[in-house]
Design an enzyme around this catalytic site. Structure first.
Site, PDB file in Angstrom:
ATOM      1  N   CYS A   1     -11.425  -0.036  10.764  1.00 47.85           N
ATOM      2  CA  CYS A   1     -12.075  -1.086  11.561  1.00 47.85           C
ATOM      3  C   CYS A   1     -13.585  -1.009  11.730  1.00 47.85           C
ATOM      4  O   CYS A   1     -14.249  -2.047  11.619  1.00 47.85           O
ATOM      5  CB  CYS A   1     -11.405  -1.163  12.925  1.00 47.85           C
ATOM      6  SG  CYS A   1      -9.691  -1.663  12.768  1.00 47.85           S
TER       7      CYS A   1
ATOM      8  N   LYS B   1      -9.298  10.735  11.272  1.00 44.26           N
ATOM      9  CA  LYS B   1      -9.448  11.490  12.521  1.00 44.26           C
ATOM     10  C   LYS B   1      -8.129  12.220  12.746  1.00 44.26           C
ATOM     11  O   LYS B   1      -7.141  11.942  12.050  1.00 44.26           O
ATOM     12  CB  LYS B   1      -9.772  10.560  13.699  1.00 44.26           C
ATOM     13  CG  LYS B   1      -8.697   9.500  13.954  1.00 44.26           C
ATOM     14  CD  LYS B   1      -9.095   8.516  15.027  1.00 44.26           C
ATOM     15  CE  LYS B   1      -8.969   9.097  16.411  1.00 44.26           C
ATOM     16  NZ  LYS B   1      -8.971   8.031  17.451  1.00 44.26           N
TER      17      LYS B   1
ATOM     18  N   ARG C   1     -16.968  18.712  11.075  1.00 47.00           N
ATOM     19  CA  ARG C   1     -16.431  18.314  12.384  1.00 47.00           C
ATOM     20  C   ARG C   1     -16.820  19.247  13.527  1.00 47.00           C
ATOM     21  O   ARG C   1     -16.353  19.060  14.652  1.00 47.00           O
ATOM     22  CB  ARG C   1     -14.897  18.236  12.289  1.00 47.00           C
ATOM     23  CG  ARG C   1     -14.386  17.166  11.352  1.00 47.00           C
ATOM     24  CD  ARG C   1     -14.664  15.804  11.922  1.00 47.00           C
ATOM     25  NE  ARG C   1     -14.109  14.753  11.087  1.00 47.00           N
ATOM     26  CZ  ARG C   1     -14.040  13.486  11.474  1.00 47.00           C
ATOM     27  NH1 ARG C   1     -14.472  13.133  12.660  1.00 47.00           N
ATOM     28  NH2 ARG C   1     -13.570  12.565  10.672  1.00 47.00           N
TER      29      ARG C   1
HETATM   30  P1  NAD Z   1      -1.947  -2.840   9.293  1.00 47.28           P
HETATM   31  O1  NAD Z   1      -2.382  -3.039   7.901  1.00 47.28           O
HETATM   32  O2  NAD Z   1      -1.491  -1.486   9.735  1.00 47.28           O
HETATM   33  O3  NAD Z   1      -0.789  -3.873   9.648  1.00 47.28           O
HETATM   34  C1  NAD Z   1      -0.852  -5.232   9.376  1.00 47.28           C
HETATM   35  C2  NAD Z   1       0.510  -5.712   8.914  1.00 47.28           C
HETATM   36  O4  NAD Z   1       0.501  -7.129   8.816  1.00 47.28           O
HETATM   37  C3  NAD Z   1       0.936  -5.188   7.539  1.00 47.28           C
HETATM   38  O5  NAD Z   1       2.123  -4.456   7.664  1.00 47.28           O
HETATM   39  C4  NAD Z   1       1.127  -6.461   6.703  1.00 47.28           C
HETATM   40  O6  NAD Z   1       2.209  -6.370   5.800  1.00 47.28           O
HETATM   41  C5  NAD Z   1       1.398  -7.496   7.770  1.00 47.28           C
HETATM   42  N1  NAD Z   1       1.132  -8.868   7.351  1.00 47.28           N
HETATM   43  C6  NAD Z   1      -0.006  -9.380   6.806  1.00 47.28           C
HETATM   44  N2  NAD Z   1       0.124 -10.684   6.592  1.00 47.28           N
HETATM   45  C7  NAD Z   1       1.371 -11.044   6.998  1.00 47.28           C
HETATM   46  C8  NAD Z   1       2.077 -12.272   7.018  1.00 47.28           C
HETATM   47  N3  NAD Z   1       1.518 -13.405   6.615  1.00 47.28           N
HETATM   48  N4  NAD Z   1       3.343 -12.256   7.499  1.00 47.28           N
HETATM   49  C9  NAD Z   1       3.903 -11.111   7.919  1.00 47.28           C
HETATM   50  N5  NAD Z   1       3.286  -9.914   7.924  1.00 47.28           N
HETATM   51  C10 NAD Z   1       2.017  -9.885   7.475  1.00 47.28           C
HETATM   52  O7  NAD Z   1      -3.178  -3.294  10.210  1.00 47.28           O
HETATM   53  P2  NAD Z   1      -3.550  -2.773  11.666  1.00 47.28           P
HETATM   54  O8  NAD Z   1      -4.289  -1.485  11.579  1.00 47.28           O
HETATM   55  O9  NAD Z   1      -2.340  -2.845  12.536  1.00 47.28           O
HETATM   56  O10 NAD Z   1      -4.621  -3.857  12.111  1.00 47.28           O
HETATM   57  C11 NAD Z   1      -4.238  -5.177  12.408  1.00 47.28           C
HETATM   58  C12 NAD Z   1      -5.400  -5.895  13.083  1.00 47.28           C
HETATM   59  O11 NAD Z   1      -5.702  -5.247  14.332  1.00 47.28           O
HETATM   60  C13 NAD Z   1      -6.708  -5.883  12.292  1.00 47.28           C
HETATM   61  O12 NAD Z   1      -7.379  -7.095  12.504  1.00 47.28           O
HETATM   62  C14 NAD Z   1      -7.502  -4.752  12.921  1.00 47.28           C
HETATM   63  O13 NAD Z   1      -8.895  -4.961  12.814  1.00 47.28           O
HETATM   64  C15 NAD Z   1      -7.073  -4.843  14.370  1.00 47.28           C
HETATM   65  N6  NAD Z   1      -7.137  -3.575  15.111  1.00 47.28           N
HETATM   66  C16 NAD Z   1      -6.695  -2.417  14.541  1.00 47.28           C
HETATM   67  C17 NAD Z   1      -6.711  -1.239  15.271  1.00 47.28           C
HETATM   68  C18 NAD Z   1      -6.240   0.057  14.689  1.00 47.28           C
HETATM   69  O14 NAD Z   1      -6.383   1.072  15.346  1.00 47.28           O
HETATM   70  N7  NAD Z   1      -5.662   0.102  13.495  1.00 47.28           N
HETATM   71  C19 NAD Z   1      -7.135  -1.257  16.611  1.00 47.28           C
HETATM   72  C20 NAD Z   1      -7.563  -2.456  17.158  1.00 47.28           C
HETATM   73  C21 NAD Z   1      -7.552  -3.615  16.405  1.00 47.28           C
HETATM   74  C1  UGA Z   2     -11.774   2.505  17.098  1.00 40.78           C
HETATM   75  C2  UGA Z   2     -12.129   2.197  18.557  1.00 40.78           C
HETATM   76  O1  UGA Z   2     -12.368   3.437  19.228  1.00 40.78           O
HETATM   77  C3  UGA Z   2     -11.025   1.415  19.224  1.00 40.78           C
HETATM   78  O2  UGA Z   2     -11.419   1.065  20.545  1.00 40.78           O
HETATM   79  C4  UGA Z   2     -10.741   0.151  18.428  1.00 40.78           C
HETATM   80  O3  UGA Z   2      -9.666  -0.564  19.012  1.00 40.78           O
HETATM   81  C5  UGA Z   2     -10.385   0.533  17.009  1.00 40.78           C
HETATM   82  O4  UGA Z   2     -11.476   1.285  16.429  1.00 40.78           O
HETATM   83  C6  UGA Z   2     -10.155  -0.640  16.111  1.00 40.78           C
HETATM   84  O5  UGA Z   2     -10.626  -1.715  16.367  1.00 40.78           O
HETATM   85  O6  UGA Z   2      -9.506  -0.363  15.108  1.00 40.78           O
HETATM   86  P1  UGA Z   2     -10.282   4.288  15.857  1.00 40.78           P
HETATM   87  O7  UGA Z   2     -11.032   3.852  14.669  1.00 40.78           O
HETATM   88  O8  UGA Z   2      -8.818   4.333  15.768  1.00 40.78           O
HETATM   89  O9  UGA Z   2     -10.643   3.350  17.098  1.00 40.78           O
HETATM   90  O10 UGA Z   2     -10.755   5.742  16.286  1.00 40.78           O
HETATM   91  P2  UGA Z   2     -12.087   6.327  16.968  1.00 40.78           P
HETATM   92  O11 UGA Z   2     -11.675   7.357  17.910  1.00 40.78           O
HETATM   93  O12 UGA Z   2     -12.948   5.265  17.481  1.00 40.78           O
HETATM   94  O13 UGA Z   2     -12.805   7.026  15.741  1.00 40.78           O
HETATM   95  C7  UGA Z   2     -13.312   6.294  14.656  1.00 40.78           C
HETATM   96  C8  UGA Z   2     -14.044   7.228  13.724  1.00 40.78           C
HETATM   97  O14 UGA Z   2     -15.232   7.724  14.319  1.00 40.78           O
HETATM   98  C9  UGA Z   2     -13.235   8.456  13.330  1.00 40.78           C
HETATM   99  O15 UGA Z   2     -13.456   8.761  11.988  1.00 40.78           O
HETATM  100  C10 UGA Z   2     -13.802   9.538  14.229  1.00 40.78           C
HETATM  101  O16 UGA Z   2     -13.637  10.826  13.698  1.00 40.78           O
HETATM  102  C11 UGA Z   2     -15.258   9.142  14.274  1.00 40.78           C
HETATM  103  N1  UGA Z   2     -15.974   9.629  15.470  1.00 40.78           N
HETATM  104  C12 UGA Z   2     -15.584   9.238  16.701  1.00 40.78           C
HETATM  105  C13 UGA Z   2     -17.081  10.458  15.316  1.00 40.78           C
HETATM  106  O17 UGA Z   2     -17.450  10.806  14.179  1.00 40.78           O
HETATM  107  N2  UGA Z   2     -17.750  10.886  16.429  1.00 40.78           N
HETATM  108  C14 UGA Z   2     -17.384  10.513  17.686  1.00 40.78           C
HETATM  109  O18 UGA Z   2     -18.057  10.927  18.664  1.00 40.78           O
HETATM  110  C15 UGA Z   2     -16.266   9.663  17.823  1.00 40.78           C
END
Ligand code: NAD
Ligand code: UGA
Length: 466
Positions: free
Chosen positions: A277, A340, A449
């Protein structure tokens, strides 16, 4: 408006854990999580909860409690849409790889396809909730698609961005700093906001639930990620200054973070941030700024990503310097592959880029990670080589220099250097004397790290940090 049935399109790192927690905290709500990926759904339904596709501390215990009671995983998207009053979209929104905005803008194909499915199968009014991270004004586009093919059905689109971090997802979902719900400021829009707020009120104190308009909610998510990542790039840029001046980045980080106005979180220097992300969302913000005629703003945020790329490169350069710029045929062990600790997710992990640069210099690499599967590690390396346009024959030759181990000590056997890329707890207490015996020459430990205790290392080992 009381919601009894919800579904979530997308059973990934967000859809799985968020819906599991809603099912746990709201036993009277039926939750269906659907995905087009049959293997993933099969894995979520697997009898052995250790096989669920997302590794998150505390998740499998919740799945054991609620799966097949009020939480269901299915590929039947039609049925899920028909049954649900509220539909969450948690599909992936990666950076576009072609077309307008290539390499910057978010690819909204999955969101648009989901909206088309909802429009096709919806049989009554629905509240559609954006959980995926999306560019500002996506809700407008979503509404257009939803209303294109549906007669007399009304849709409310809410933005409810997810702020969980991987590795602490369950903790974050149980005790969210805030829950943000954006919606239309009309009577119907406000009713939809209330319906979603009522779900969260089952476990989140009301003062932590923020209401806003849709655009603010969408932008707040991009802004939060950009500001978190900006802190990491700031401290990492200073780690480069420390390396030149003799200052100690951990001492600087501590001193800066002790200022209560600044705070000490997200100031841990590292080999660079990874994850699916941060980079994607910042590039999305850069693109949004550019197309809105704000080149200075775009450049400001772009620097956060540029410093991150620089930091990964600087890490590899530190290794190269120790070998007088020649690591051809040197064996280097990489400890940690996930981006991470406490997740099996390796998307955009710094380890992928470090591995690629080391392979490019002719090194042999040995990899160990406690959670990322061997096949995923190989796929990550293969994919980056494909992205670099390296042909199949050359790829095979390069891949022959990659070895993956299921035992950390085995991965250190006959190596000249060991690079710490993920802060897994098990790396904090390694038997360094045993490792020293296994290494052949150079005895270089490069810590990306800051987890290896300097004073506990046997004499021969030469520790440097990023
Ligand atoms: P992911 O790739 O783990 O999961 C997404 C899933 O959606 C996949 O399994 C895929 O097959 C499915 N998919 C896609 N198109 C589809 C469709 N048309 N019908 C049915 N299934 C479908 O992704 P994620 O990490 O869960 O992230 C999802 C969203 O949430 C992204 O926009 C990301 O930016 C956001 N987000 C992610 C995190 C995180 O920590 N991973 C945290 C906050 C927000
Ligand atoms: C991050 C945000 O922290 C979440 O709030 C958000 O929802 C998410 O992205 C998202 O939108 O996907 P995440 O990427 O899962 O979460 O993990 P973080 O803990 O934020 O770490 C992200 C990266 O930064 C990792 O590679 C971590 O090792 C690194 N990091 C984090 C550093 O290098 N230094 C730090 O002080 C903190």
């Amino acid at each position: 408006m009381k919601i009894n049935n919800i579904c979530c399109i997308g059973a990934g790192y967000v859809g799985g854990p968020t819906m599991a927690v809603i099912a746990l905290k709201c036993p009277d709500i039926n939750v269906i999580v659907v995905d087009k990926n049959e293997d993933k759904i099969k894995a979520w339904n697997s009898d052995d909860v250790n096989q669920i596709p997302v590794f998150e501390p505390g998740l499998k215990e919740i799945i054991e409690k609620v799966r097949d009671k009020n939480l269901f995983f299915s590929t039947d998207i039609k049925e899920a849409i028909e049954k649900s009053e509220m539909i969450f979209l948690a599909v992936n929104t990666p950076t576009k790889t072609n077309g307008q905005g290539k390499g910057m803008a978010a690819d909204l194909t999955n969101i648009e396809n989901s909206a088309r499915e909802i429009a096709k199968f919806a049989n009554n009014n629905k509240i559609v909730v954006e959980k995926s991270t999306l560019p500002v004004r996506t809700a407008e586009k979503l509404k257009e698609i939803l209303e294109e093919s549906s007669n007399k059905i009304s849709f409310q689109v809410l933005s409810n961005p997810e702020f969980l971090a991987e590795g602490t997802a369950i903790k974050d979902l149980f005790n969210s700093d805030r829950v943000l719900v954006g919606g239309d400021q009309t009577k119907e829009g406000k009713k939809a906001i209330d319906a979603l707020v009522d779900i969260y009120k089952n476990w989140i104190p009301e003062k932590k639930i923020l209401r806003s308009n849709v655009w603010s909610a969408e932008l707040s998510k991009l802004a939060s990620n950009a500001m978190l990542a900006q802190r990491i790039s700031s401290i990492n840029s200073l780690s480069a200054v420390c390396a030149k001046t003799g200052a100690d980045i951990l001492e600087v980080s501590k001193a800066v973070g002790a200022d209560s106005r600044i705070g000490n979180s997200f100031l841990q220097p590292s080999v660079g941030f990874g994850g699916s992300c941060f980079q994607k969302d910042i590039l999305n913000l850069v693109y949004l700024s550019k197309i809105n005629g704000l080149p200075e703003v775009a450049e400001y945020w772009h620097q956060v990503v540029k410093i991150n790329n620089y930091q990964r490169k600087r890490f590899v350069n530190l290794i190269l310097e120790k070998f007088e710029n020649n690591i051809f045929n040197k064996t280097i062990s990489l400890l940690g592959w996930s981006y991470k600790k406490d997740t099996n997710d390796s998307r955009e992990s710094a380890s992928i880029y470090v591995a690629e640069m080391l392979l490019d210099e002719g090194a042999i690499i040995k990899i160990y990670d406690p959670k990322v599967s061997n096949s995923q590690i190989l796929k990550d390396i293969e994919n980056i080589l494909i992205l670099k346009d390296i042909n199949a024959q050359e790829r095979t030759q390069i891949m022959n220099r990659v070895k993956i181990y299921n035992d950390v000590y085995q991965s250190c056997l006959n190596t000249s250097a060991i690079a710490i890329l993920t802060e897994w707890n098990e790396f904090k207490n390694l038997d360094w004397l045993l490792i020293q015996e296994k290494m052949t020459d150079s005895y270089l430990i490069i810590d990306g790290r800051f987890i290896i205790p300097r004073n506990k290392l046997p004499k021969k080992l030469n520790l440097i940090s990023i």
